[in-house]
Write an enzyme that holds these catalytic residues in place. Structure first.
Site, mmCIF file in Angstrom:
data_model
loop_
_atom_site.group_PDB
_atom_site.id
_atom_site.type_symbol
_atom_site.label_atom_id
_atom_site.label_comp_id
_atom_site.label_asym_id
_atom_site.label_seq_id
_atom_site.Cartn_x
_atom_site.Cartn_y
_atom_site.Cartn_z
ATOM 1 N N PHE A 123 0.864 -1.178 0.000
ATOM 2 C CA PHE A 123 0.000 0.000 0.000
ATOM 3 C C PHE A 123 0.902 1.230 0.000
ATOM 4 O O PHE A 123 1.742 1.383 0.892
ATOM 5 C CB PHE A 123 -0.871 -0.046 1.259
ATOM 6 N N ARG A 243 -4.855 -0.576 11.551
ATOM 7 C CA ARG A 243 -4.477 -0.218 12.930
ATOM 8 C C ARG A 243 -4.848 -1.333 13.907
ATOM 9 O O ARG A 243 -4.148 -1.546 14.901
ATOM 10 C CB ARG A 243 -5.105 1.137 13.297
ATOM 11 N N GLU A 363 1.550 3.338 10.169
ATOM 12 C CA GLU A 363 0.074 3.334 10.079
ATOM 13 C C GLU A 363 -0.542 4.370 11.031
ATOM 14 O O GLU A 363 -1.610 4.156 11.613
ATOM 15 C CB GLU A 363 -0.479 1.921 10.277
ATOM 16 N N SER A 366 1.536 7.608 17.226
ATOM 17 C CA SER A 366 0.694 7.722 18.439
ATOM 18 C C SER A 366 0.033 9.092 18.486
ATOM 19 O O SER A 366 -1.113 9.235 18.919
ATOM 20 C CB SER A 366 1.553 7.533 19.692
HETATM 21 N N1 CAA Z 1 -12.844 6.181 7.296
HETATM 22 C C1 CAA Z 1 -13.454 6.729 6.218
HETATM 23 N N2 CAA Z 1 -13.380 8.048 5.918
HETATM 24 C C2 CAA Z 1 -12.662 8.812 6.755
HETATM 25 C C3 CAA Z 1 -11.998 8.315 7.892
HETATM 26 C C4 CAA Z 1 -12.118 6.931 8.152
HETATM 27 N N3 CAA Z 1 -11.515 6.383 9.206
HETATM 28 N N4 CAA Z 1 -11.351 9.315 8.512
HETATM 29 C C5 CAA Z 1 -11.603 10.428 7.800
HETATM 30 N N5 CAA Z 1 -12.399 10.105 6.758
HETATM 31 C C6 CAA Z 1 -12.921 11.044 5.755
HETATM 32 C C7 CAA Z 1 -13.804 12.074 6.448
HETATM 33 O O1 CAA Z 1 -15.125 11.612 6.578
HETATM 34 C C8 CAA Z 1 -13.706 13.238 5.520
HETATM 35 O O2 CAA Z 1 -14.536 13.037 4.415
HETATM 36 P P1 CAA Z 1 -15.590 14.154 3.920
HETATM 37 O O3 CAA Z 1 -14.785 15.371 3.585
HETATM 38 O O4 CAA Z 1 -16.259 13.528 2.751
HETATM 39 O O5 CAA Z 1 -16.502 14.393 5.074
HETATM 40 C C9 CAA Z 1 -12.273 13.153 5.003
HETATM 41 O O6 CAA Z 1 -11.871 11.785 5.182
HETATM 42 C C10 CAA Z 1 -11.328 14.063 5.737
HETATM 43 O O7 CAA Z 1 -11.402 13.787 7.110
HETATM 44 P P2 CAA Z 1 -10.596 14.635 8.186
HETATM 45 O O8 CAA Z 1 -10.939 16.096 7.991
HETATM 46 O O9 CAA Z 1 -10.808 14.038 9.531
HETATM 47 O O10 CAA Z 1 -9.104 14.401 7.679
HETATM 48 P P3 CAA Z 1 -7.776 15.160 8.046
HETATM 49 O O11 CAA Z 1 -7.183 15.703 6.807
HETATM 50 O O12 CAA Z 1 -7.989 16.047 9.210
HETATM 51 O O13 CAA Z 1 -6.790 13.951 8.455
HETATM 52 C C11 CAA Z 1 -5.847 12.296 9.853
HETATM 53 C C12 CAA Z 1 -7.114 13.051 9.352
HETATM 54 C C13 CAA Z 1 -6.413 11.369 10.901
HETATM 55 C C14 CAA Z 1 -4.800 13.183 10.477
HETATM 56 C C15 CAA Z 1 -5.269 11.500 8.666
HETATM 57 O O14 CAA Z 1 -4.617 12.375 7.797
HETATM 58 C C16 CAA Z 1 -4.335 10.414 9.096
HETATM 59 O O15 CAA Z 1 -4.759 9.318 9.488
HETATM 60 N N6 CAA Z 1 -2.999 10.648 8.987
HETATM 61 C C17 CAA Z 1 -2.019 9.612 9.233
HETATM 62 C C18 CAA Z 1 -1.702 8.880 7.975
HETATM 63 C C19 CAA Z 1 -1.085 7.544 8.232
HETATM 64 O O16 CAA Z 1 -1.557 6.769 9.055
HETATM 65 N N7 CAA Z 1 -0.028 7.258 7.519
HETATM 66 C C20 CAA Z 1 0.603 5.961 7.633
HETATM 67 C C21 CAA Z 1 1.024 5.503 6.299
HETATM 68 S S1 CAA Z 1 0.562 3.928 5.868
HETATM 69 C C22 CAA Z 1 1.649 2.851 6.527
HETATM 70 O O17 CAA Z 1 2.342 3.107 7.473
HETATM 71 C C23 CAA Z 1 1.492 1.522 5.862
HETATM 72 C C24 CAA Z 1 2.623 0.583 5.955
HETATM 73 O O18 CAA Z 1 3.315 0.354 5.001
HETATM 74 C C25 CAA Z 1 2.818 -0.220 7.198
#
Ligand code: CAA
Length: 384
Positions: A123, A243, A363, A366
């Site tokens: 991913f 997660r 992912e 914290s």
């Molecule tokens: N499920 C579905 N939709 C979701 C959601 C969820 N859990 N969380 C947010 N959304 C949607 C919201 O409903 C919203 O949609 P609409 O505009 O249509 O209403 C949209 O997404 C934006 O939501 P937010 O305003 O809450 O989003 P944000 O820009 O403030 O960001 C955040 C939220 C939680 C900070 C997010 O950016 C995030 O999780 N960041 C961390 C990213 C991450 O985990 N990166 C890891 C990389 S992957 C990895 O590590 C994989 C690997 O190889 C091991």
């Protein structure tokens, strides 16, 4: 600890426990040194149905629930965290996203190969300048007839080098911010998909983490996952499942560290008795065991909510936050209980300690989990 598990869930846990400790554990220490990808483990895991656990049988999967999946994943992590992260990204993020958002044609084309282990999934969302803030990603996908042309660099991609299939996010309309991000399925050897720098890591050394460079990489429109603009939603919901997977990895590694510490303390003698007789260490073990169990219950609770089909974003973040912080405390204590022997490679706790370190980072750090949790609380979206 497991009074509510069904006979089938217990059977899956016991089967994977036996396989993991007899087969996966044997090469874990060597793999940490050689950095060899656990291809053979993945092959055997596919034979046991562990590479398509939640994929329905009609697409070649095992069709189990999430509780069975986290039990299995914890058992693999107990022996080899490098193998567990490959299994986790493959099942929780890749298979689940195609199952949930894929077209019928995509499900038929990809899920069987994923479940059989013929293809391992990756991913790719993170970029050099876009980690916690994926909306600021720069990789672009420009429509050209029947194709999208992808350009950009993805960073820290688990299994990036060994994946047969990668789900990639890219911007299709920069004016729309998160609603302008789309997701694509890109298979290995697609011209323009280049494996870049492979990282030399502190832990999880058997799992490759690398850059993926997209240089005019043409992806057919049939491989757009969901609709244009669905990419952020697909990624966020995939990460919810992912997660829970990190919580399961944390529980598995923590249990291994706890068991190793208990074993060592009942063998090591100082001051004329085994060190397990000293109250200072006994209390440490009591705290460690309680913490592992608390994390396990949070993991089960998030998995059970997912199985019920209700929103589990909050519980997944809580489980990930608590379990990943917990495993860092538990592995540090287990290492301490080993004294000088904890600091050398002859004993596995040194590897557990290093492997656990990234769990509070990938992912979603914290700090990001606390953003998700507090947003739910302040927006009064609590579903406890
Ligand atoms: N499920 C579905 N939709 C979701 C959601 C969820 N859990 N969380 C947010 N959304 C949607 C919201 O409903 C919203 O949609 P609409 O505009 O249509 O209403 C949209 O997404 C934006 O939501 P937010 O305003 O809450 O989003 P944000 O820009 O403030 O960001 C955040 C939220 C939680 C900070 C997010 O950016 C995030 O999780 N960041 C961390 C990213 C991450 O985990 N990166 C890891 C990389 S992957 C990895 O590590 C994989 C690997 O190889 C091991």
């Amino acid at each position: 600890m497991s009074y509510f598990l069904t006979d089938e869930q217990l059977m899956i846990r016991d089967m994977v426990r036996e396989f993991s400790r007899k087969f996966v554990a044997v090469t874990a220490m060597e793999r940490d040194l050689s950095k060899e990808f656990p291809a053979e483990n993945c092959e055997k895991m596919a034979e046991l149905g562990l590479m398509g656990m939640m994929i329905p049988p009609e697409y070649g999967g095992s069709g189990t629930d999430t509780i069975s999946y986290v039990l299995a994943l914890s058992e693999i992590a107990y022996s080899c965290a490098s193998t567990a992260v490959v299994m986790s990204v493959h099942n929780s993020i890749v298979c689940e996203s195609i199952l949930r958002y894929g077209s019928d044609d995509q499900k038929v084309r990809y899920l069987k190969s994923l479940a059989s282990g013929e293809m391992i999934g990756a991913f790719a969302m993170t970029e050099p300048q876009a980690g916690s803030d994926p909306v600021s990603q720069k990789t672009s996908a420009v429509k050209d007839g029947e194709y999208y042309v992808l350009n950009g660099t993805k960073r820290f991609i688990t299994t990036g080098k060994n994946a047969g299939l990668t789900i990639v996010t890219a911007i299709t309309d920069s004016a729309k911010k998160h609603k302008g991000i789309s997701a694509f399925i890109v298979v290995k050897d697609t011209p323009g998909l280049i494996v870049g720098k492979v990282e030399d890591k502190m832990g999880l050394r058997g799992s490759d983490t690398c850059d993926l460079v997209f240089d005019n990489c043409r992806v057919h429109k049939d491989d757009l996952l969901g609709s244009e603009g669905d990419g952020f939603k697909i990624a966020m919901s995939a990460l919810d499942g992912g997660r829970i997977g990190i919580a399961a990895q944390s529980v598995g590694v923590a249990q291994a560290a706890l068991d190793a510490a208990v074993k060592y303390s009942t063998q090591r003698e100082q001051f004329g008795q085994t060190i397990s007789k000293f109250q200072g260490l006994r209390w440490m073990v009591a705290e460690m065991a309680t913490e592992v169990e608390a994390a396990r219950q949070l993991m089960f609770s998030a998995a059970a909510m997912k199985d019920k089909g209700v929103n589990y974003t909050l519980q997944a973040s809580m489980a990930k936050l608590f379990a990943s912080e917990m495993v860092n405390r538990v592995t540090a204590k287990a290492l301490q209980m080993h004294g000088g022997y904890g600091f050398i490679k002859e004993y596995p706790v040194e590897r557990f300690y290093r492997d656990a370190r990234v769990f509070t980072i990938y992912e979603g750090t914290s700090e990001i989990q606390k953003v998700v949790i507090s947003n739910h609380i302040f927006n009064d979206k609590r579903k406890m």
